[in-house]
Scaffold this active site. Structure first.
Site, mmCIF file in Angstrom:
data_model
loop_
_atom_site.group_PDB
_atom_site.id
_atom_site.type_symbol
_atom_site.label_atom_id
_atom_site.label_comp_id
_atom_site.label_asym_id
_atom_site.label_seq_id
_atom_site.Cartn_x
_atom_site.Cartn_y
_atom_site.Cartn_z
ATOM 1 N N HIS A 68 -15.651 -16.317 45.339
ATOM 2 C CA HIS A 68 -16.436 -15.831 46.482
ATOM 3 C C HIS A 68 -16.640 -14.326 46.312
ATOM 4 C CE1 HIS A 68 -17.905 -15.671 50.597
ATOM 5 N NE2 HIS A 68 -16.999 -14.762 50.906
ATOM 6 N N HIS A 128 -9.887 -10.549 51.000
ATOM 7 C CA HIS A 128 -10.960 -9.958 50.198
ATOM 8 C C HIS A 128 -11.629 -8.848 50.994
ATOM 9 C CE1 HIS A 128 -12.980 -13.129 52.505
ATOM 10 N NE2 HIS A 128 -14.165 -12.657 52.162
#
Length: 254
Positions: free
Chosen positions: A114, A56
């Site tokens: 997240h 990410h």
């Protein structure tokens, strides 16, 4: 076909991971929390870095991309959101894609919650999964961008992996996670595991990797349906029970 995983601490509580495809000798870096440390470890091992695999966009996961790419020529692979740190990946991937490192094949698993575009990388041949900040030993990532439903669905995708899959999560949060887990679950398996974790950390030992099977048995976020009654949510949808546990963790002071 085999792979070698080299793990090392970075920053205050991150782990760095270098993965080598033993057949070809090519290596990948899972995220780039600390470029200097990663380059030092590569040099010590004598490994040739071919790929950077980002999970990410957060800086403690992708912030070292440019420096490591400049030093090694490695290609950056990751979700489109990695562009948010200033440079797009050389290849954008999403759930269902395959990434090849020599003879090793990584399956890209959608794991948003997240962050919206978070992904995980699973290598069936090595029985290993690199999950970034989605699943932790006895925990899961905060919902900075996604919804409880999205994160619950992501955790279920990971839970479908074989029980003996080694799970390499990106932070050493396990002792704190264990203290919270004991506040919402009194299962004997959890109590035994928490005792082992506290003892291991006192000795300065790592608690990563974990396994899918161990997390399914003891992680309160994966056990949310079984804990719904304790949260006052008997009969509620599974993602609502998960959301209640996540909210409790966010405010936990233990």
């Amino acid at each position: 076909m085999s792979i070698t995983v080299h793990q090392f601490p970075c920053l205050s509580d991150n782990y760095g991971f270098l993965v080598r495809d033993d057949a070809s000798g090519l290596a990948a870096c899972i995220d780039t929390p600390d470029a200097a440390v990663i380059l030092r470890e590569l040099n010590a091992l004598g490994w040739k870095l071919d790929l950077i695999l980002n999970t990410h966009w957060h800086p403690d996961h992708a912030g070292g991309n440019a420096e490591i790419k400049a030093a090694t020529g490695a290609h950056v692979i990751g979700p489109a959101e990695v562009e948010r740190i200033g440079q797009a990946p050389d290849r954008i991937v999403a759930g269902g894609d395959i990434v090849a490192l020599g003879e090793t094949r990584f399956e890209v698993i959608e794991s948003g919650g997240h962050t919206l575009g978070h992904v995980a990388y699973y290598a069936p041949a090595g029985d290993v999964a690199f999950v970034g900040d989605t699943l932790f030993a006895l925990g899961c990532g905060r919902l900075f961008e996604g919804t409880p439903q999205q994160m619950w669905d992501s955790l279920q995708r990971l839970a479908e992996l074989p029980d003996d899959t080694k799970v390499y999560c990106a932070h050493e949060y396990t002792a704190s996670n264990a203290r919270f887990a004991l506040s919402v679950d009194d299962a004997p398996a959890l109590k035994a595991r928490a005792g082992d974790i506290f003892a291991a950390r006192e000795r300065g030992e790592w608690t990563v990797p974990t396994t899918i099977g161990l997390e399914k048995a003891t992680n309160p976020f994966l056990r949310a349906p079984a804990l719904a009654g304790r949260m006052g949510l008997s009969g509620a949808p599974d993602h609502e029970a998960f959301a209640a546990i996540r909210a409790a963790k966010d405010s936990f002071k233990g």
